[in-house]
Scaffold this motif. Structure first.
Motif: not given
Ligand code: GDP
Length: 487
Positions: A123, A120-121, A156-158, A28, A23-25
């Motif tokens: 934002d 990450n994140k 921010s991967a978003k 994304t 969930d760390h992104g």
């Molecule tokens: P993974 O388990 O590391 O692959 O994580 P995910 O890519 O599935 O991301 C987990 C959650 O964090 C998802 O709901 C994404 O939309 C959210 N997320 C990922 N990157 C960001 C970011 O840079 N900013 C925000 N606000 N949310 C993010």
């Protein structure tokens, strides 16, 4: 990778994996990079992921392995193949270091994989970059500008903020690693995906690390082989040839290779190893076997990873044995323990270890119980031993031997005997062979064992003992009672 001086080396793009806590992104970020860097028209061609994709950033290529998380990376690492030239460690700015972040750091350190950190994140309102930096420093990740050399970038991967700068850093680290390949060497790479397509047969996605590949090339891994019929790039387009570090889908494997295995062009043809010449065609052997008492070799197999275990098992299963069958009692990952020895002893099994150690206590236990262990880091050594049947043919080993010094009561089969253990250990309740000179006279069972008139469980070498021994054979002074391992 060692290279000969004379070879002409060309630079190749970095192959990158993304690690970090769930969930760390990671996903994304991979999605964002793919969407923004693979031209829209081309991206439309991506009908299904082959486990890796290639982008161009500032005119330079980067390959991303598109299977985020530890699983894929671990599998590859465990199989000894390091697919990644470098890694991105993703840490969420509002969460900081989590267990899988720490695990990732350990993996990166152990494999000496260069990496950049993406915080990450950023934002998110709760983002706390300073805290993440502190945590990282505490975990030994010495960041640039904080006394170390590990590049990092807030992203921010978003929204995509900071991602271009992150890609710049990756190219920079890639350049510092001087990644090269040679046109002239045997092609080598890593299997990153392997699927059975109902219409097309075995498909394997690979990243090439050295040499070049073209249609018609022979290709092999430790467990599979084939000849390249079709090459498709990650966009699903047919290509005639590929260069490192491109991901490509190969059609033409005759069996499924395993994810994380190394492959090479040409070289060994596994068919020869798997099927040594048989004296009779398989049907005849099957018929002959009906009349035979089934002769099983019980096996316990251990390997350093789930992947190696699968490979070991499938290779062992493919060994044709003439008058024996193999039965797997257990297959598990990890070093050989005394528990394995116990199971092997109880079931008269042979333990096969691939890239694992025998724990110290287990070594001793195996010696005492004469459990056979074959370990090697080379799968073919193991195959050879099994093929030659040398395991089955190994002579029994003496676990303990006693010389009869006195015989007291022989009115029934239950005889009272005094003796001295001359080697190994003699155990209560064990069945012993009666030997006189060169001859085997029969066997008997220890009903009671005593040392200095006290019941004993076992008697070690150089000690005298008394026993109640039940045997059809009348024991004489001077006979030897021997405890042998059984095959
Ligand atoms: P993974 O388990 O590391 O692959 O994580 P995910 O890519 O599935 O991301 C987990 C959650 O964090 C998802 O709901 C994404 O939309 C959210 N997320 C990922 N990157 C960001 C970011 O840079 N900013 C925000 N606000 N949310 C993010």
């Amino acid at each position: 990778m060692k290279k000969k001086q004379a070879e002409k080396l060309s630079p190749r793009p970095p192959i990158v994996v993304i690690l970090g806590h769930v969930d760390h992104g990671k996903t994304t970020l991979l999605d964002y990079i793919r969407k923004t860097n693979v031209a829209a028209k081309e991206a439309g061609g991506i009908t299904q992921s082959i486990g890796a994709y290639e982008i161009e950033h500032t005119g330079k290529k980067i390959t991303f392995v598109d299977t985020p998380g530890h699983e894929a990376f671990n599998k590859m690492r465990e199989r000894g193949a390091n697919v990644a030239d470098l890694a991105i460690l993703v840490v969420a700015a509002e969460e900081g270091l989590k267990p899988q972040t720490k695990e990732s750091i350990d993996i990166l350190n152990k494999t000496k994989t260069p990496f950049v950190v993406a915080i990450n994140k950023i934002d998110k309102p709760a983002a706390n970059i300073d805290k993440v930096i502190n945590d990282l420093l505490e975990a030994g990740v010495l960041l640039e500008k904080y006394g170390g050399h590990i590049p990092w970038q807030g992203i921010s991967a978003k929204t995509g903020e900071g991602v271009n700068e992150l890609l710049d850093l990756i190219l920079l680290v890639g350049e510092m690693e001087s990644l090269t390949y040679s046109f002239d060497v045997q092609a080598k790479g890593i299997i990153i995906e392997s699927k059975l397509d109902p219409k097309r047969g075995a498909t394997a996605a690979i990243v090439l690390k050295d040499g070049t590949l073209k249609i018609g090339d022979q290709i092999a891994t430790q467990t599979a082989f084939g000849k390249i019929k079709t090459l498709e790039n990650f966009l699903g387009k047919r290509v005639d040839e590929i260069l490192p570090s491109s991901p490509v889908l190969i059609l033409g494997f005759e069996t499924m290779p395993q994810i994380g295995e190394e492959f090479w062009a040409g070289g060994i043809n596994i068919v020869e190893i798997k099927t040594p010449p048989l004296e009779a065609p398989p049907e005849r052997i099957a018929v002959q076997e009906e009349g035979l008492k089934e002769n099983y070799i019980n096996l316990i197999i251990k390997a350093d990873s789930a992947g190696s275990l699968e490979a070991l098992r499938s290779i062992i299963e493919a060994i044709p044995l003439k008058d024996q069958k193999m039965k797997f009692l257990e297959a598990s990952v990890g070093d050989i323990t005394d528990g394995d020895i116990g199971l092997a002893q109880a079931s008269k099994a042979v333990i096969i270890g691939f890239k694992v150690k025998v724990q110290k206590a287990a070594q001793e236990f195996a010696r005492i119980h004469n459990v056979k262990i074959v370990t090697s880091d080379i799968i073919y050594e193991i195959v050879k031993i099994l093929e030659e049947g040398s395991i089955a043919k190994m002579p029994p080993t003496i676990l303990g031997e006693l010389e009869v010094l006195a015989v007291f009561n022989q009115k029934t089969k239950k005889q009272i005997i005094g003796g001295k253990v001359i080697s190994g250990v003699i155990k209560a309740n064990s069945r012993l062979k009666v030997k006189r000179g060169d001859g085997d006279l029969g066997t008997g069972k220890i009903l009671n064992l005593q040392q200095q008139k006290q019941d004993a469980k076992e008697i070690k070498a150089d000690n005298e003992c008394g026993m109640l021994f039940e045997s059809d054979t009348k024991i004489n002074v001077g006979d030897h009672l021997v405890h042998e391992s059984q095959n």
